[in-house]
Motif scaffolding. Structure first.
Motif, mmCIF file in Angstrom:
data_model
loop_
_atom_site.group_PDB
_atom_site.id
_atom_site.type_symbol
_atom_site.label_atom_id
_atom_site.label_comp_id
_atom_site.label_asym_id
_atom_site.label_seq_id
_atom_site.Cartn_x
_atom_site.Cartn_y
_atom_site.Cartn_z
ATOM 1 N N SER A 101 -23.849 -25.713 -6.376
ATOM 2 C CA SER A 101 -24.882 -25.026 -7.158
ATOM 3 C C SER A 101 -24.389 -23.669 -7.634
ATOM 4 O O SER A 101 -24.610 -23.276 -8.787
ATOM 5 C CB SER A 101 -26.145 -24.819 -6.319
ATOM 6 N N ARG A 102 -23.721 -22.943 -6.751
ATOM 7 C CA ARG A 102 -23.213 -21.609 -7.122
ATOM 8 C C ARG A 102 -22.212 -21.703 -8.270
ATOM 9 O O ARG A 102 -22.250 -20.910 -9.210
ATOM 10 C CB ARG A 102 -22.570 -20.927 -5.908
ATOM 11 N N LEU A 103 -21.300 -22.673 -8.194
ATOM 12 C CA LEU A 103 -20.317 -22.826 -9.268
ATOM 13 C C LEU A 103 -20.998 -23.236 -10.575
ATOM 14 O O LEU A 103 -20.640 -22.748 -11.648
ATOM 15 C CB LEU A 103 -19.257 -23.862 -8.887
ATOM 16 N N LEU A 104 -21.971 -24.132 -10.488
ATOM 17 C CA LEU A 104 -22.670 -24.595 -11.694
ATOM 18 C C LEU A 104 -23.437 -23.452 -12.366
ATOM 19 O O LEU A 104 -23.627 -23.455 -13.583
ATOM 20 C CB LEU A 104 -23.624 -25.740 -11.360
ATOM 21 N N GLU A 105 -23.855 -22.470 -11.568
ATOM 22 C CA GLU A 105 -24.588 -21.332 -12.138
ATOM 23 C C GLU A 105 -23.674 -20.382 -12.905
ATOM 24 O O GLU A 105 -24.121 -19.667 -13.796
ATOM 25 C CB GLU A 105 -25.295 -20.559 -11.012
ATOM 26 N N THR A 106 -22.393 -20.358 -12.546
ATOM 27 C CA THR A 106 -21.500 -19.350 -13.125
ATOM 28 C C THR A 106 -20.453 -19.901 -14.084
ATOM 29 O O THR A 106 -19.770 -19.138 -14.753
ATOM 30 C CB THR A 106 -20.762 -18.590 -12.001
ATOM 31 N N ARG A 107 -20.322 -21.212 -14.156
ATOM 32 C CA ARG A 107 -19.272 -21.811 -14.993
ATOM 33 C C ARG A 107 -19.879 -22.799 -15.973
ATOM 34 O O ARG A 107 -20.843 -23.479 -15.647
ATOM 35 C CB ARG A 107 -18.269 -22.554 -14.098
ATOM 36 N N ASP A 108 -19.296 -22.904 -17.176
ATOM 37 C CA ASP A 108 -19.841 -23.898 -18.118
ATOM 38 C C ASP A 108 -19.088 -25.218 -18.063
ATOM 39 O O ASP A 108 -19.447 -26.179 -18.735
ATOM 40 C CB ASP A 108 -19.929 -23.346 -19.542
ATOM 41 N N TRP A 109 -18.023 -25.302 -17.261
ATOM 42 C CA TRP A 109 -17.392 -26.578 -16.943
ATOM 43 C C TRP A 109 -16.679 -26.454 -15.603
ATOM 44 O O TRP A 109 -16.267 -25.356 -15.214
ATOM 45 C CB TRP A 109 -16.397 -27.036 -18.028
ATOM 46 N N LEU A 110 -16.562 -27.564 -14.911
ATOM 47 C CA LEU A 110 -15.819 -27.626 -13.654
ATOM 48 C C LEU A 110 -14.865 -28.812 -13.736
ATOM 49 O O LEU A 110 -15.232 -29.868 -14.238
ATOM 50 C CB LEU A 110 -16.758 -27.836 -12.461
ATOM 51 N N LEU A 111 -13.642 -28.625 -13.233
ATOM 52 C CA LEU A 111 -12.682 -29.730 -13.187
ATOM 53 C C LEU A 111 -12.786 -30.423 -11.834
ATOM 54 O O LEU A 111 -12.597 -29.789 -10.791
ATOM 55 C CB LEU A 111 -11.251 -29.230 -13.415
ATOM 56 N N ALA A 112 -13.109 -31.710 -11.864
ATOM 57 C CA ALA A 112 -13.105 -32.514 -10.641
ATOM 58 C C ALA A 112 -11.688 -33.033 -10.400
ATOM 59 O O ALA A 112 -10.726 -32.572 -11.010
ATOM 60 C CB ALA A 112 -14.113 -33.655 -10.763
ATOM 61 N N ASP A 113 -11.533 -33.994 -9.499
ATOM 62 C CA ASP A 113 -10.197 -34.493 -9.166
ATOM 63 C C ASP A 113 -9.887 -35.758 -9.962
ATOM 64 O O ASP A 113 -10.578 -36.094 -10.923
ATOM 65 C CB ASP A 113 -10.080 -34.737 -7.657
ATOM 66 N N GLY A 114 -8.824 -36.453 -9.555
ATOM 67 C CA GLY A 114 -8.398 -37.668 -10.237
ATOM 68 C C GLY A 114 -8.613 -38.899 -9.372
ATOM 69 O O GLY A 114 -9.605 -39.014 -8.655
ATOM 70 N N ALA A 115 -7.655 -39.794 -9.410
ATOM 71 C CA ALA A 115 -7.760 -41.053 -8.671
ATOM 72 C C ALA A 115 -7.505 -40.835 -7.179
ATOM 73 O O ALA A 115 -6.795 -39.911 -6.789
ATOM 74 C CB ALA A 115 -6.732 -42.040 -9.216
#
Length: 341
Positions: A7-21
């Protein structure tokens, strides 16, 4: 629900990089087809630390634990049904260790995959048993220290709802993705618009929802556009495969280059996705390209289907199931796999 790391990251960033396979990268480390990857959480912890660390070093803000098949039903295929607690706790503890050493905010997401059984009334898996299975896994991941639970590659709405109920029982924030691998629908017939409606009615909505796996990156982004058109109230997730699987020298190889996945990441953001990652075939090299593209390329207009196809390749079907008349048949030249890897 108290404020949490995602939630904290979503409040401060307009995109987040998740992981891969998970599967692709573990096969590259020596996992054999048919083996349970979750056993490696105990038998080869250094390899699982490397899986997680590789994602973090490539720029991921969030990674999923090696627990996709960690429910009792899936582990029973390997006589591991009594080890749900042990294997999921280990997956989470290793993740916590890597994230805490990252020197920046990194979210540990507890991966929860499908049970592998068909839900009633079509199959024998009841809602109550599904909730119980997901709850057992959720509690172990929570105990091991995950920040958020993450159900993925689901095709049946009943199973998605059972996971949501189990996560509420565990008092944990969660995210959820389904796999739209059958002419733009899930294997059980759900469209992108259907998923938005379902998520909107859940008593404990996820922090974010979306699509993972499926066919190729183009199809996945068409699904994201379908989500966006339905006006969801929570952030969207895009976790597409690195191209299309092809058999090369007896092994499955995904044909998506790092450059293609960089283009995909930017298009996913422009389609409206906030959490962007890769699924099958996505390696740390792909993630580095995706991170660089997201950091350096300006946000653009929402792409058209033609622009997506021109950048990433054609779609596996002519419609995504949300149009009048429903879904058509997938093209024979493109095929999907229903697993996270």
């Amino acid at each position: 629900m108290p404020t949490n790391a995602l939630s904290r990251l979503l409040e401060t960033r307009d995109w987040l990089l998740a992981d891969g396979a998970t599967g692709t990268n573990l096969f590259n480390m020596g996992l054999q087809s048919g083996d349970a990857p979750e056993f490696w959480n105990v038998d080869h912890p250094d390899r699982i630390r490397k899986l997680y660390s590789d994602a973090v070093e490539a720029g991921s803000d969030l990674f999923l634990t090696n627990s996709f098949g960690g429910n009792a039903s899936r582990l029973a295929l390997h006589d591991g049904q009594s080890r749900v607690g042990e294997l999921n706790r280990a997956a989470a503890e290793l993740g916590r260790e890597v994230a805490d050493a990252a020197g920046r905010d990194v979210v540990v997401a507890g991966s929860v995959g499908p049970t592998g059984e068909i839900m009633a009334p079509m199959g024998s898996l009841t809602h109550e048993i599904a909730v119980e299975m997901f709850h057992e896994q959720a509690e172990a991941l929570k105990e091991g220290g995950v920040d958020v639970l993450w159900v993925e590659t689901i095709s049946a709405p009943e199973e998605f709802k059972a996971a949501a109920e189990a996560f509420a029982k565990a008092d944990m924030p969660w995210c959820g993705t389904m796999s739209f691998d059958t002419a733009g629908r899930t294997m059980m017939g759900l469209t992108s618009a259907d998923m938005v409606k379902m998520v909107g009615k859940l008593p404990n909505p996820p922090l974010a929802f979306g699509a993972n796996c499926g066919v190729g990156a183009s199809d996945l982004l068409r699904t994201v556009l379908g989500f966006a058109a339905a006006g969801p109230e929570v952030p969207m997730i895009a976790k597409g495969n690195a191209g299309i699987p092809k058999y090369v020298d007896g092994h499955i190889h995904y044909d998506g280059t790092p450059e293609l996945m960089g283009d995909y990441a930017v298009l996913a953001r422009d389609c409206g996705a906030t959490i962007i990652g890769g699924c099958c075939g996505t390696t740390p090299e792909h993630l580095r390209s995706m991170r660089k593209a997201l950091e350096t390329r300006p946000r653009g207009e929402r792409p058209t289907l033609d622009q997506i196809a021109a950048a990433l390749g054609g779609f596996s079907s002519t419609v995504d199931g949300t149009e009048e008349g429903g879904a058509d048949t997938p093209s024979p030249r493109r095929g999907g796999r229903r697993r996270r890897g």
